[in-house]
Scaffold this active site. Sequence first.
Site, short mmCIF file in Angstrom:
data_model
loop_
_atom_site.label_atom_id
_atom_site.label_comp_id
_atom_site.label_asym_id
_atom_site.label_seq_id
_atom_site.Cartn_x
_atom_site.Cartn_y
_atom_site.Cartn_z
N ARG A 25 0.82 -1.22 0.00
CA ARG A 25 0.00 0.00 0.00
C ARG A 25 0.85 1.27 0.00
O ARG A 25 0.34 2.36 -0.19
CB ARG A 25 -0.88 0.02 1.26
CG ARG A 25 -1.96 -1.04 1.23
CD ARG A 25 -3.30 -0.36 1.44
NE ARG A 25 -4.39 -1.26 1.17
CZ ARG A 25 -5.20 -1.75 2.10
NH1 ARG A 25 -5.03 -1.44 3.37
NH2 ARG A 25 -6.20 -2.53 1.76
N SER A 120 17.69 2.54 1.57
CA SER A 120 17.58 3.98 1.31
C SER A 120 18.98 4.56 1.23
O SER A 120 19.93 4.02 1.81
CB SER A 120 16.82 4.59 2.48
OG SER A 120 17.23 5.91 2.70
N SER A 121 19.08 5.71 0.55
CA SER A 121 20.40 6.33 0.42
C SER A 121 20.92 6.88 1.76
O SER A 121 22.10 7.21 1.87
CB SER A 121 20.34 7.47 -0.60
OG SER A 121 19.35 8.40 -0.21
N CYS A 122 20.05 6.95 2.78
CA CYS A 122 20.53 7.49 4.06
C CYS A 122 21.41 6.50 4.83
O CYS A 122 21.90 6.82 5.90
CB CYS A 122 19.39 8.00 4.91
SG CYS A 122 18.37 6.69 5.53
N TYR A 149 16.87 4.99 11.55
CA TYR A 149 16.33 4.35 10.35
C TYR A 149 17.48 3.73 9.54
O TYR A 149 17.41 2.59 9.08
CB TYR A 149 15.60 5.41 9.53
CG TYR A 149 15.07 4.94 8.21
CD1 TYR A 149 13.90 4.19 8.13
CD2 TYR A 149 15.74 5.24 7.03
CE1 TYR A 149 13.41 3.76 6.90
CE2 TYR A 149 15.26 4.82 5.80
CZ TYR A 149 14.09 4.08 5.74
OH TYR A 149 13.61 3.65 4.53
N LYS A 153 18.28 -0.18 8.33
CA LYS A 153 18.45 -0.54 6.91
C LYS A 153 19.81 -1.20 6.66
O LYS A 153 19.92 -2.14 5.87
CB LYS A 153 18.26 0.69 6.02
CG LYS A 153 16.82 1.15 5.95
CD LYS A 153 15.98 0.11 5.23
CE LYS A 153 14.52 0.47 5.18
NZ LYS A 153 13.70 -0.59 4.58
N HIS A 192 8.29 13.60 3.59
CA HIS A 192 9.53 14.09 3.00
C HIS A 192 9.27 15.43 2.31
O HIS A 192 8.12 15.84 2.14
CB HIS A 192 10.07 13.06 2.01
CG HIS A 192 10.73 11.91 2.69
ND1 HIS A 192 10.15 10.67 2.76
CD2 HIS A 192 11.90 11.80 3.36
CE1 HIS A 192 10.94 9.86 3.43
NE2 HIS A 192 12.01 10.51 3.81
N ARG A 222 19.77 17.44 -3.25
CA ARG A 222 19.14 16.11 -3.22
C ARG A 222 18.91 15.61 -4.64
O ARG A 222 18.77 16.40 -5.57
CB ARG A 222 17.78 16.16 -2.49
CG ARG A 222 17.84 16.47 -1.01
CD ARG A 222 18.39 15.30 -0.20
NE ARG A 222 18.32 15.58 1.22
CZ ARG A 222 19.25 16.27 1.91
NH1 ARG A 222 20.30 16.75 1.29
NH2 ARG A 222 19.11 16.47 3.20
P1 GDP Z 1 16.27 13.97 3.97
O1 GDP Z 1 16.56 13.91 2.49
O2 GDP Z 1 16.49 12.66 4.64
O3 GDP Z 1 17.01 15.09 4.63
O4 GDP Z 1 14.71 14.21 4.18
P2 GDP Z 1 13.62 15.33 3.90
O5 GDP Z 1 12.97 15.05 2.59
O6 GDP Z 1 12.74 15.35 5.09
O7 GDP Z 1 14.37 16.73 3.85
C1 GDP Z 1 15.17 17.16 2.78
C2 GDP Z 1 15.51 18.62 2.90
O8 GDP Z 1 14.36 19.41 2.60
C3 GDP Z 1 16.00 19.10 4.27
O9 GDP Z 1 17.04 20.03 4.05
C4 GDP Z 1 14.78 19.81 4.84
O10 GDP Z 1 15.11 20.81 5.78
C5 GDP Z 1 14.21 20.44 3.58
N1 GDP Z 1 12.79 20.81 3.66
C6 GDP Z 1 12.26 22.00 3.28
N2 GDP Z 1 10.96 22.04 3.50
C7 GDP Z 1 10.60 20.83 3.98
C8 GDP Z 1 9.36 20.25 4.36
O11 GDP Z 1 8.29 20.86 4.29
N3 GDP Z 1 9.37 18.97 4.78
C9 GDP Z 1 10.54 18.25 4.84
N4 GDP Z 1 10.50 16.98 5.27
N5 GDP Z 1 11.74 18.78 4.52
C10 GDP Z 1 11.77 20.05 4.08
#
Ligand code: GDP
Length: 322
Positions: A25, A120-122, A149, A153, A192, A222
């Site tokens: 899901r 995951s890449s983390c 996490y 993984k 995310h 990213r």
């Molecule tokens: P990460 O790739 O594991 O760091 O996961 P995220 O997708 O949560 O965050 C990626 C980046 O996006 C980080 O630098 C966050 O600070 C930034 N970011 C900006 N706005 C947002 C938001 O609304 N939600 C999240 N999750 N991240 C945000």
Amino acid sequence: MACPNTTTDSFTLDKSAKIYVAGHRGLVGSALVRKLQTLGFTNLLLKSHSDLDLTNQSHVQNFFSTHKPDVVILAAAKVGGIHANNTYPADFITINLQIQTNVITSAFHHGVKKLFFLGSSCIYPKFAPQPIKEESLLTGPLEPTNEMYAIAKIAGIKMCQGYRIQYNWDAISAMPTNLYGPNDNFHPENSHVLPGLMRRFHEAKVLGKKEVVVWGTGAPLREFLHVDDLADAVVFLMEKYSGVEHVNVGSGVEVSIKELAELVKEVVGFEGELVWDTSKPDGTPRKLMDSSKLAGLGWVPKISLRDGLVDTYKWYLENVEQ
Ligand code: GDP
């Protein structure tokens, strides 16, 4: 005992094979089901959370002894963005260790022919040389905001390796980059960045707001991959790869969070301003994977970030908004 190392080895994925997609899901699992169904696989085994709690060892064992799948794709996990990982560290490590240990051990003991573990890449060190190669695993400290996490993984990858080395069992694993697409979690805080922003821009557009708050500085870099591309890569690897080392799955395209925010804003059609909340963490500064190993096997992604965003926003409007 022969230990397949980093070999490629053809595995015939018969259209009638009984394939258990754990987590069907979710973002990844649902994309896999769409892909497998499109390819004509007719014998998919799917259990929702209410029918099978994967953290419950005896339930998982009973499920495998009753259904005896031929192939398992383990896409079930507790996932979340930077805020959720920071807030629920105990859940992220415990639930993920439970799910993967239960599924991997039961699959092994009940004669599953091939198991695919998704990470995951983390899993990579915070300051791994970029683009990140598979061999960077365990070469340095992790990004603290998702360490729990990531450790779960990493344990999953190591379990697949351990079973392959000790028993020559065909368990493989892939590490996707940041994924997005239909069935993502669009929660305003716990998601995310990509779905979180899509939702905030959409709501701001509907409510006629002048500003949307975006977290951090916008500087982190990213890489994003549409989940339908990932599903395609999983089926490809399932058939073409058998080796001890995990395989990176990325798009090779890197954007800053600022660029991403501008693109999501444009796709959604929000016309106000972005306000950066620098009290929120940036997380890891850069996360680009080196997917040359997968490219060398003959797989490349097909969906551009813009096309993928348009597709995801359409899905959001038809499903989340409704
Ligand atoms: P990460 O790739 O594991 O760091 O996961 P995220 O997708 O949560 O965050 C990626 C980046 O996006 C980080 O630098 C966050 O600070 C930034 N970011 C900006 N706005 C947002 C938001 O609304 N939600 C999240 N999750 N991240 C945000």
